[in-house]
Scaffold this motif. Structure first.
Motif, PDB file in Angstrom:
ATOM      1  N   UNK A  68     -10.452  -3.996   4.452  1.00  0.00           N
ATOM      2  CA  UNK A  68     -10.899  -2.854   5.251  1.00  0.00           C
ATOM      3  C   UNK A  68     -11.311  -3.279   6.662  1.00  0.00           C
ATOM      4  N   UNK A  69     -11.812  -4.503   6.802  1.00  0.00           N
ATOM      5  CA  UNK A  69     -12.299  -4.961   8.105  1.00  0.00           C
ATOM      6  C   UNK A  69     -11.178  -5.140   9.115  1.00  0.00           C
ATOM      7  N   UNK A  85      -6.685   2.246  13.708  1.00  0.00           N
ATOM      8  CA  UNK A  85      -5.744   1.305  14.303  1.00  0.00           C
ATOM      9  C   UNK A  85      -5.643   0.069  13.416  1.00  0.00           C
ATOM     10  N   UNK A  86      -4.425  -0.299  13.075  1.00  0.00           N
ATOM     11  CA  UNK A  86      -4.195  -1.495  12.287  1.00  0.00           C
ATOM     12  C   UNK A  86      -4.071  -2.709  13.201  1.00  0.00           C
ATOM     13  N   UNK A 110      -3.269   3.340   0.113  1.00  0.00           N
ATOM     14  CA  UNK A 110      -2.425   2.679  -0.878  1.00  0.00           C
ATOM     15  C   UNK A 110      -1.507   1.661  -0.209  1.00  0.00           C
ATOM     16  N   UNK A 111      -1.022   2.000   0.989  1.00  0.00           N
ATOM     17  CA  UNK A 111      -0.171   1.058   1.717  1.00  0.00           C
ATOM     18  C   UNK A 111      -0.984  -0.135   2.214  1.00  0.00           C
ATOM     19  N   UNK A 121      -6.140   6.017  -7.526  1.00  0.00           N
ATOM     20  CA  UNK A 121      -5.711   6.476  -6.203  1.00  0.00           C
ATOM     21  C   UNK A 121      -6.937   6.717  -5.323  1.00  0.00           C
ATOM     22  N   UNK A 122      -7.036   6.051  -4.177  1.00  0.00           N
ATOM     23  CA  UNK A 122      -8.191   6.257  -3.293  1.00  0.00           C
ATOM     24  C   UNK A 122      -8.257   7.704  -2.816  1.00  0.00           C
ATOM     25  N   UNK A 123      -9.485   8.196  -2.664  1.00  0.00           N
ATOM     26  CA  UNK A 123      -9.684   9.569  -2.203  1.00  0.00           C
ATOM     27  C   UNK A 123     -10.801   9.597  -1.175  1.00  0.00           C
ATOM     28  N   UNK A 124     -10.510  10.175  -0.008  1.00  0.00           N
ATOM     29  CA  UNK A 124     -11.543  10.366   0.990  1.00  0.00           C
ATOM     30  C   UNK A 124     -12.441  11.514   0.547  1.00  0.00           C
ATOM     31  N   UNK A 125     -13.742  11.271   0.457  1.00  0.00           N
ATOM     32  CA  UNK A 125     -14.668  12.286  -0.035  1.00  0.00           C
ATOM     33  C   UNK A 125     -15.784  12.498   0.974  1.00  0.00           C
TER      34      UNK A 125
END
Length: 258
Positions: A68-69, A85-86, A110-111, A121-125
């Motif tokens: 994530x960092x 930004x990646x 997921x990517x 599956x990740x979910x923004x909450x």
């Protein structure tokens, strides 16, 4: 000089800091837009109406997911737009009020974590009135606590470790420098002034493996909780405060106990 050196918010738990030049604090409320959203790890279903605070391990967070960092993010309060930004330089935008964009964000996560096993599956909450602070599991009031770090403490810890520590490892809201390492741990149960806001120190900050992640490299390159235990006999670094009066804080303001 006891002064505020850095102000940070983290609109999405686990993602990068946004630095601010000033902030308005409200009694009983947290740092504005801090930990307003989180990324659930897919192992449970978010229900805003019946939400009970959950431990950080139920989210995608640096304690387990240092990748994530590598993402640099910014959030706009006015239009709920998150820009990510990646490292390769590609930037994507997600409207966090849009169900379509939340699904896009899940696909993006997921990517990002391709090849890394995730619980689901990740979910923004997120929902009004909910903050995903680490200490929210202890009480409703702590859901709205803000975190403070003394830069003098980080210098002393770095000296003991033989390393220069990036303060952003510690993901605090208010960074200050009073030249007296560890003095903030003695503020427990005392009131402090931060700018012209009053706050009460309610908890020392127990450090976890998230601090081992270098925010510049996204690598887990240090053992900070272990170093705290070895050199200082505890694992605390920083404190949590509950806002006791409305006030305004800007860089350079004084901070200290009453």
């Amino acid at each position: 000089m006891k002064h505020v050196s850095l102000l940070c918010r983290y609109p999405v738990k686990g993602l990068s800091a946004e630095t601010l030049s000033s902030v308005s604090l409200k009694i009983g409320q947290g740092f504005p837009s801090d930990r307003r959203y989180a990324i659930a790890n897919g192992e449970w279903v978010f229900d805003a109406a019946g939400f009970v605070p959950r431990p950080k391990t139920d989210y995608l967070a640096l304690v387990k997911y240092e990748r994530l960092a590598a993402l640099s993010t910014s959030y706009s309060d006015s239009d709920e737009m998150l820009r990510v930004r990646e490292r390769a330089g590609q930037t994507q935008q997600f409207h966090l009020g849009s169900e379509v964009d939340r699904v896009r964000f899940s696909d993006f996560m997921l990517r990002v974590f391709e090849g890394t096993p995730l619980p689901g599956r990740p979910e923004l909450v997120g929902a009004d009135g909910i903050r995903f602070t680490d200490v929210s599991v202890y009480s409703p009031a702590l859901m709205n606590a803000i975190s403070l770090i003394n830069l003098a403490t980080l210098r002393d810890l770095g000296r003991a470790m033989g390393a220069e520590l990036d303060p952003l490892r510690f993901r605090a809201n208010v960074y200050f420098d009073n030249g007296m390492p560890w003095s903030e741990l003695e503020w427990l149960d005392r009131e402090v002034m931060i700018g012209n806001a009053r706050a009460r120190i309610v908890r020392q900050t127990r450090r976890c493996a998230a601090t081992n992640v270098n925010p510049a490299t996204a690598q887990r390159d240090l053992g900070i909780p272990q170093a705290l235990a070895k050199h200082f006999g505890h694992v605390f670094c920083g404190v949590y405060a509950e806002i006791a009066s409305d006030g305004y804080v800007e860089l350079g303001d004084e901070i200290g106990p009453l």
